[in-house]
Scaffold this motif. Structure first.
Motif, mmCIF file in Angstrom:
data_model
loop_
_atom_site.group_PDB
_atom_site.id
_atom_site.type_symbol
_atom_site.label_atom_id
_atom_site.label_comp_id
_atom_site.label_asym_id
_atom_site.label_seq_id
_atom_site.Cartn_x
_atom_site.Cartn_y
_atom_site.Cartn_z
ATOM 1 N N ASN A 63 -31.219 -13.515 -12.206
ATOM 2 C CA ASN A 63 -29.914 -13.207 -11.615
ATOM 3 C C ASN A 63 -29.984 -12.479 -10.226
ATOM 4 O OD1 ASN A 63 -27.143 -13.141 -12.027
ATOM 5 N ND2 ASN A 63 -27.097 -11.223 -13.002
ATOM 6 N N LEU A 64 -31.130 -12.893 -9.567
ATOM 7 C CA LEU A 64 -31.180 -12.269 -8.141
ATOM 8 C C LEU A 64 -30.565 -13.254 -7.041
ATOM 9 C CD1 LEU A 64 -34.919 -10.881 -8.482
ATOM 10 C CD2 LEU A 64 -32.893 -9.810 -8.506
ATOM 11 N N ALA A 65 -30.325 -14.485 -7.485
ATOM 12 C CA ALA A 65 -29.827 -15.348 -6.635
ATOM 13 C C ALA A 65 -28.511 -16.063 -7.268
ATOM 14 C CB ALA A 65 -30.891 -16.475 -5.966
ATOM 15 N N ARG A 66 -27.637 -16.473 -6.454
ATOM 16 C CA ARG A 66 -26.640 -17.495 -7.040
ATOM 17 C C ARG A 66 -26.563 -18.686 -6.167
ATOM 18 N NH1 ARG A 66 -21.987 -12.703 -6.188
ATOM 19 N NH2 ARG A 66 -22.307 -11.555 -7.837
ATOM 20 N N SER A 67 -25.998 -19.539 -7.195
ATOM 21 C CA SER A 67 -25.915 -20.868 -6.354
ATOM 22 C C SER A 67 -24.448 -21.342 -6.530
ATOM 23 C CB SER A 67 -26.853 -21.703 -7.093
ATOM 24 O OG SER A 67 -26.540 -21.937 -8.735
ATOM 25 N N ARG A 68 -24.059 -22.246 -5.628
ATOM 26 C CA ARG A 68 -22.663 -22.906 -5.665
ATOM 27 C C ARG A 68 -22.838 -24.199 -5.241
ATOM 28 N NH1 ARG A 68 -19.629 -23.601 -0.976
ATOM 29 N NH2 ARG A 68 -20.677 -22.437 0.717
ATOM 30 N N GLN A 69 -22.179 -25.154 -5.809
ATOM 31 C CA GLN A 69 -22.478 -26.654 -5.330
ATOM 32 C C GLN A 69 -21.139 -26.912 -4.420
ATOM 33 O OE1 GLN A 69 -23.466 -29.301 -8.118
ATOM 34 N NE2 GLN A 69 -23.536 -31.002 -6.848
ATOM 35 N N GLU A 70 -21.523 -27.563 -3.338
ATOM 36 C CA GLU A 70 -20.263 -28.094 -2.563
ATOM 37 C C GLU A 70 -20.625 -29.532 -2.248
ATOM 38 O OE1 GLU A 70 -18.585 -27.041 1.817
ATOM 39 O OE2 GLU A 70 -18.810 -25.380 0.521
ATOM 40 N N GLY A 71 -19.962 -30.430 -2.802
ATOM 41 C CA GLY A 71 -20.224 -31.953 -2.644
ATOM 42 C C GLY A 71 -21.684 -32.059 -3.266
ATOM 43 N N ARG A 72 -22.497 -32.646 -2.449
ATOM 44 C CA ARG A 72 -23.758 -32.743 -2.985
ATOM 45 C C ARG A 72 -24.951 -31.704 -2.689
ATOM 46 N NH1 ARG A 72 -26.678 -37.700 0.197
ATOM 47 N NH2 ARG A 72 -27.639 -36.480 1.638
ATOM 48 N N TRP A 73 -24.566 -30.621 -1.871
ATOM 49 C CA TRP A 73 -25.256 -29.730 -1.721
ATOM 50 C C TRP A 73 -25.065 -28.739 -2.271
ATOM 51 C CZ3 TRP A 73 -28.544 -31.777 1.457
ATOM 52 C CH2 TRP A 73 -28.273 -32.812 2.269
ATOM 53 N N VAL A 74 -26.406 -27.847 -2.570
ATOM 54 C CA VAL A 74 -26.521 -26.506 -3.358
ATOM 55 C C VAL A 74 -26.643 -25.676 -2.380
ATOM 56 C CG1 VAL A 74 -27.199 -25.425 -5.345
ATOM 57 C CG2 VAL A 74 -27.102 -27.903 -5.347
ATOM 58 N N TYR A 75 -25.713 -24.462 -2.438
ATOM 59 C CA TYR A 75 -26.004 -23.445 -1.603
ATOM 60 C C TYR A 75 -26.364 -22.177 -2.332
ATOM 61 C CZ TYR A 75 -23.654 -26.176 2.055
ATOM 62 O OH TYR A 75 -23.513 -26.986 2.973
ATOM 63 N N TYR A 76 -27.480 -21.256 -1.990
ATOM 64 C CA TYR A 76 -27.553 -19.880 -2.497
ATOM 65 C C TYR A 76 -27.736 -18.848 -1.616
ATOM 66 C CZ TYR A 76 -30.314 -23.209 -5.628
ATOM 67 O OH TYR A 76 -30.445 -23.992 -6.412
ATOM 68 N N SER A 77 -27.083 -17.739 -2.383
ATOM 69 C CA SER A 77 -27.101 -16.477 -1.727
ATOM 70 C C SER A 77 -27.475 -15.298 -2.623
ATOM 71 C CB SER A 77 -25.612 -16.198 -1.467
ATOM 72 O OG SER A 77 -24.864 -16.428 -2.690
#
Length: 110
Positions: A63-77
Motif C-alpha cells: 500500500n505504498l504505491a497506487r496504480s491507475r490505468q489510462e488506456g493501455r498505460w498504467v500510472y503509479y504514484s
C-alpha cells in the motif's frame, strides 16, 4: 521478567519489508515528484519490465504505491497516507521505548 511485544499489523510489516529493497526505494524516490507510467519508470531505473513489475507489485501490496490505468498505460504514484502510518508507528515506538539495561543471563551458553 520478559514482556511480550504486541503483534505489529500486517500493513506495517509489509511496508517495512517493501522499504528494505534499494530498487524499491529508488522507485519511491522517483514517484515523490510526480506520477509516472511504467515505461518512464523502466527507463529511469534501467531494469527489465518483468523485474520492475515485480517490485511495483510489492509496493502496491504494501500500500505504498497506487496504480491507475489510462488506456493501455498504467500510472503509479505514492500513497502518502500509508507513509504517515509508518511514520506514526516509528514515532510511537520511539516515544514508548524505555531502554532498560539487560538482565543478567541465568544460563551458561559457552
Amino acid at each position: 521478567m520478559f514482556t511480550t511485544t504486541p503483534v505489529t499489523s500486517p500493513e506495517i510489516i509489509a511496508g517495512f519489508q517493501a522499504l528494505s529493497e534499494p530498487l524499491r526505494l529508488q522507485i519511491l524516490d522517483l514517484l515523490k515528484e510526480q506520477e509516472l507510467c511504467v515505461c518512464e519508470l523502466r527507463d529511469r531505473v534501467s531494469v527489465s519490465q518483468s523485474k520492475l513489475s515485480f517490485h511495483l507489485k510489492i509496493l502496491r501490496e504494501a500500500n505504498l504505491a497506487r496504480s491507475r490505468q489510462e488506456g493501455r498505460w498504467v500510472y503509479y504514484s505514492l500513497n502518502l497516507p500509508q507513509f504517515l502510518q509508518l511514520e506514526q508507528y516509528l514515532a510511537q515506538l520511539r516515544e514508548n521505548a524505555t531502554m532498560q539495561p539487560a538482565n543478567q543471563c541465568s544460563q551458561d551458553y559457552s
